[in-house]
Write an enzyme that holds these catalytic residues in place. Structure first.
Site, mmCIF file in Angstrom:
data_model
loop_
_atom_site.group_PDB
_atom_site.id
_atom_site.type_symbol
_atom_site.label_atom_id
_atom_site.label_comp_id
_atom_site.label_asym_id
_atom_site.label_seq_id
_atom_site.Cartn_x
_atom_site.Cartn_y
_atom_site.Cartn_z
ATOM 1 N N GLU A 72 -9.210 11.674 73.970
ATOM 2 C CA GLU A 72 -9.681 10.494 74.052
ATOM 3 C C GLU A 72 -9.689 10.208 75.620
ATOM 4 O O GLU A 72 -10.341 9.037 75.950
ATOM 5 C CB GLU A 72 -8.577 9.458 73.668
ATOM 6 C CG GLU A 72 -8.696 9.289 72.158
ATOM 7 C CD GLU A 72 -7.543 10.303 71.499
ATOM 8 O OE1 GLU A 72 -6.822 11.051 72.133
ATOM 9 O OE2 GLU A 72 -7.397 10.337 70.334
ATOM 10 N N ASN A 104 -7.859 15.543 66.776
ATOM 11 C CA ASN A 104 -8.964 14.727 66.497
ATOM 12 C C ASN A 104 -10.312 14.747 67.362
ATOM 13 O O ASN A 104 -10.248 15.567 68.321
ATOM 14 C CB ASN A 104 -8.412 13.336 66.071
ATOM 15 C CG ASN A 104 -8.055 12.965 67.658
ATOM 16 O OD1 ASN A 104 -6.877 12.984 68.026
ATOM 17 N ND2 ASN A 104 -9.063 12.202 68.262
ATOM 18 N N ASP A 117 -8.775 9.332 64.348
ATOM 19 C CA ASP A 117 -7.597 9.934 65.117
ATOM 20 C C ASP A 117 -6.839 10.648 64.301
ATOM 21 O O ASP A 117 -5.693 10.858 64.427
ATOM 22 C CB ASP A 117 -6.934 8.857 65.811
ATOM 23 C CG ASP A 117 -6.180 9.685 67.084
ATOM 24 O OD1 ASP A 117 -6.236 10.690 67.330
ATOM 25 O OD2 ASP A 117 -5.258 8.806 67.495
ATOM 26 N N TRP A 149 4.301 13.149 66.107
ATOM 27 C CA TRP A 149 5.004 14.340 66.425
ATOM 28 C C TRP A 149 6.582 14.483 66.214
ATOM 29 O O TRP A 149 6.957 15.744 66.547
ATOM 30 C CB TRP A 149 4.564 14.410 68.116
ATOM 31 C CG TRP A 149 5.141 13.344 68.729
ATOM 32 C CD1 TRP A 149 4.395 12.115 68.981
ATOM 33 C CD2 TRP A 149 6.231 12.737 69.323
ATOM 34 N NE1 TRP A 149 5.182 11.275 69.634
ATOM 35 C CE2 TRP A 149 6.443 11.776 70.116
ATOM 36 C CE3 TRP A 149 7.638 13.475 69.337
ATOM 37 C CZ2 TRP A 149 7.409 10.932 70.520
ATOM 38 C CZ3 TRP A 149 8.831 12.853 70.088
ATOM 39 C CH2 TRP A 149 8.340 11.524 70.611
ATOM 40 N N CYS A 166 -2.118 1.241 80.557
ATOM 41 C CA CYS A 166 -0.717 0.715 80.893
ATOM 42 C C CYS A 166 0.308 0.818 79.886
ATOM 43 O O CYS A 166 1.443 0.982 80.124
ATOM 44 C CB CYS A 166 -0.652 -0.410 81.579
ATOM 45 S SG CYS A 166 -1.956 -0.631 82.887
HETATM 46 CA CA CA Z 1 -5.891 11.473 69.188
#
Ligand code: CA
Length: 691
Positions: A193, A270, A315, A403, A613
């Protein structure tokens, strides 16, 4: 004759090298070795199952802290430690690697890869820590945020070689553990991304660091020629001018070496951007996005692939753990892969053929109704790819599983999945797909995202025990928060898991009853490990809230980036250590500066900029524990200090990158946005206080 001798010697060297590699891999695949934890998922199978059973369903109540190591200079800790020959190795914040005595925590060596120095002012996506390290033939392999792969002498911590695996001009980064196997070490990267990136994995010679092979995940511009037949085949599933957008597919996790079949499996990322109409305007499956790809470990050539999400629009990467086992399918021992990717289906794949055996949803899946076992493809629901207006999609882009490690217990026959129950609204109606321009510095997703009014479950996280044979849920423990840590399971009939709320639990692996709890006083993001030395079984766990998306959610968890002590905790049944208690959960008081006149236009621009951020400073400007809460930061009130840190990189050494492209007006906009939110949070808390 000389030729013959040279030839013979050469063959002998090759033979010795190969057989040593085979021996080492057999060792790494040995499920009966309980004194060590040799690989990311304990052994090459990535099961995270230990045959140890001293700590079991009856004795676990006596589990106490045996020793601990305070890590005051660390912030987020997400990694799986390794234990080799009595030494425990782990990687912490800013990729610092430490080796300590596994029975008492005494420091053996420390290696600091000086990430801040290497990253300089060249901002990278990703995070300041890694999920793990790898071991092979006396070496520890570690990868750094900005893209180096480094081999260390396991005995001394001395660097032996270092290679840069990412073009420094690319917005890619590394958060994953390298994977060492068959004389090589593999590393991927992330950033689908972040910019128009084309994902790849690279294998290096474990001894020398020499590049062995590279496998690209998506095809490049056909005019440049394809690197392999596999890329040529993949290109047939793409349309339009996809290479201009990079394509993505970055493999940042999920690498498994199958020692039995001498095959390497990589889980791929993705698409970039997410909106398939932009990425591949005429449709197509877009290989090898969101797939498991089986490769020949010797040269990286393609063997087979299974794509979990063809034409990905959400995604739904397939970067999650790839767990190997031999289980009974229709009464027959079958070598399988188990995989629970973001898209919410649990896949059982025959690893000898790459053929799908079964796939069933382990959460609610509104994007697809089912997976056709014959074709292996999902039945995608109408408008799931947001062709006509906004659509409610679950799982959200955070995935049903990310993850955080899944484990598999061959005795219970269950897989233990840290599960996320989340949804999102996708809306591309404001995106001009024909004229969407990729921003070379920023990338993008080419679709609008927002939070829905309702969620699929009353709880956002859970621990699920899943039966891969029947494809059914065996039991579930709901968690109040979203991001809970990875799991460990043992022959003691136990499953261990730490939670976002700082609790470390042991459950009965068969039924899910909670048998033991330790309050770590700080959110847990790392998975536990176990090992046995001199007759004592240990359970080790890093405690330090963090990692991708640990900053999501609209509520503070009470974790502060410099208040609670980050720790390595090691438990045993004979533990007698007294761990100092943590300060209680802490919630900031936002600074309300009435003299600061908020300009709504600037604040609105600041809101748009803040997306860069939130991963560290928290969604809705509510810090979750990895970085300061900006609502309470005096820095965000001083233009000079704000600019020094945000644009000039004054705190790069703490992991705060330099956003050198921000203009004076951008910085002002961010400050106005932060003030606006700080004032609003003050109102919210005083309203709540009066109720
Ligand atoms: Ca991703």
């Amino acid at each position: 004759m000389i030729f013959k001798n040279t030839f013979f010697s050469l063959m002998l060297i090759i033979f010795i090298t190969l057989s040593c590699a085979v021996d080492e891999d057999r060792k790494l695949a040995d499920e009966s070795n309980t004194s060590e934890w040799l690989a990311y998922g304990r052994t090459h199978s990535e099961q995270r199952f230990s045959p140890l059973q001293d700590i079991d369903t009856t004795t676990v109540k006596n589990l106490r802290v045996d020793w601990y190591l305070d890590l005051p200079n660390d912030v987020a800790l997400v990694s799986t430690p390794l234990v080799i020959d009595g030494i425990l190795y782990f990687t912490g914040t800013m990729n610092r690697v430490r080796a300590v005595n596994a029975t008492n925590g005494k420091l053996v060596w420390e290696f600091d890869p000086e990430v801040a120095k290497y990253i300089g002012t060249d901002r990278k996506p990703g995070w300041t820590q890694s999920r793990g390290i790898s071991y092979y033939k006396g070496k520890i392999f570690t990868a750094t945020w900005e893209g180096r792969l480094i081999a260390l002498d396991a005995k001394t911590g001395e660097p032996l070689w270092s290679v840069l695996t990412i073009d420094p001009d690319k917005k890619m980064s590394i958060t994953g553990a390298p994977k060492a196997f068959a004389g090589k070490v593999l590393i991927g990267n992330g950033g689908s991304e972040a910019a128009p990136n084309r994902g790849y994995v690279t294998a290096y010679d474990a001894e020398t660091g020499k590049l062995a092979w590279r496998f690209y995940i998506v095809p490049g511009n056909p005019a440049d020629g394809f690197e392999s037949e596999a890329m040529k085949m993949a290109a047939e599933t793409w349309t339009g001018e996809w290479w201009k957008y990079g394509g993505g597919g970055n493999a940042w996790h999920g690498f498994t070496y199958d020692e039995e079949l001498h095959t390497l499996y990589i889980g791929t990322g993705n698409g970039g951007p997410w909106n398939p109409k932009v990425r591949s305007e005429g449709g197509g499956d877009n290989l090898f996005l969101s797939s498991i790809v089986a490769l020949n470990p010797d040269n990286g050539s393609y063997k087979w692939h299974y794509q979990t999400t063809p034409g990905d629009a959400w995604d739904y990467n397939s970067n999650m753990d790839i767990v190997l086992a031999t289980i009974k399918i229709k009464g027959k021992d079958t070598k399988v892969i188990m995989h629970a990717p973001k898209n919410g289906f649990f896949y059982v794949i025959n690893r000898e053929t790459g053929k799908l055996i079964s796939a069933k949803p382990f959460v609610e899946t509104t994007w697809a109704s089912e997976i056709d076992v014959i074709t292996g493809k999902p039945k995608i629901n109408p408008n799931a790819r947001y062709d006509s207006g906004s659509v409610y999609i679950t799982p959200s882009p955070h995935g049903a599983h990310s993850w955080h490690a899944m484990s598999f217990n061959p005795q219970t026959g269950l897989a233990y999945i840290p599960t996320i129950h989340d949804a999102a609204i996708f809306d591309a109606s404001k995106i001009n797909v024909n004229d969407w321009k990729v921003n070379p510095g920023k990338g993008g997703i080419a679709v609008g995202l927002s939070d829905p009014d309702s969620l699929p479950r009353p709880y956002k996280g859970s621990l699920q025990a899943w039966n891969p044979v029947t494809q059914t849920l065996a039991w579930i423990v709901p968690h109040q928060e979203v991001w809970n840590a990875g799991t460990l399971t043992t022959a003691g009939g136990l499953v261990f898991q730490g939670t976002a709320s700082g609790m470390f639990h042991a459950y009965n692996a068969y039924h899910g009853d909670m048998l033991w709890t330790f309050d770590a006083g700080l959110g847990i993001s790392a998975p536990p490990i176990t090992y046995k030395i001199k007759g004592r079984q240990y359970i080790a766990l890093l405690v330090g809230w963090g990692g991708a998306f640990a900053g999501v959610g609209n509520k503070a968890l009470g974790w502060d980036y410099n208040r609670q002590t980050r720790r390595l905790l090691v438990f045993s049944l004979d533990g007698k250590a007294n761990v100092p208690s943590q300060p209680p959960p802490y919630f900031v008081t936002p600074i309300v500066d009435m003299s600061f006149k908020i300009d709504d236009n600037l604040a609105s621009r600041g809101r748009d900029l803040y997306w860069q951020c939130f991963n560290c400073h928290g969604a809705h400007v509510i810090a979750k524990g990895m970085a300061p809460d900006l609502r309470a930061s005096p820095i965000a009130l001083s233009e000079e200090a704000f600019s020094l840190i945000v644009r000039n990189g004054a705190k790069v050494n703490m992991g705060m990158p330099a956003y050198k492209e921000l203009t004076d007006n951008d910085l002002k906009a961010l400050m106005h946005f932060i003030r606006k939110i700080a004032n609003e949070s003050e109102t919210v808390s005083s309203v709540k206080g009066s109720m």
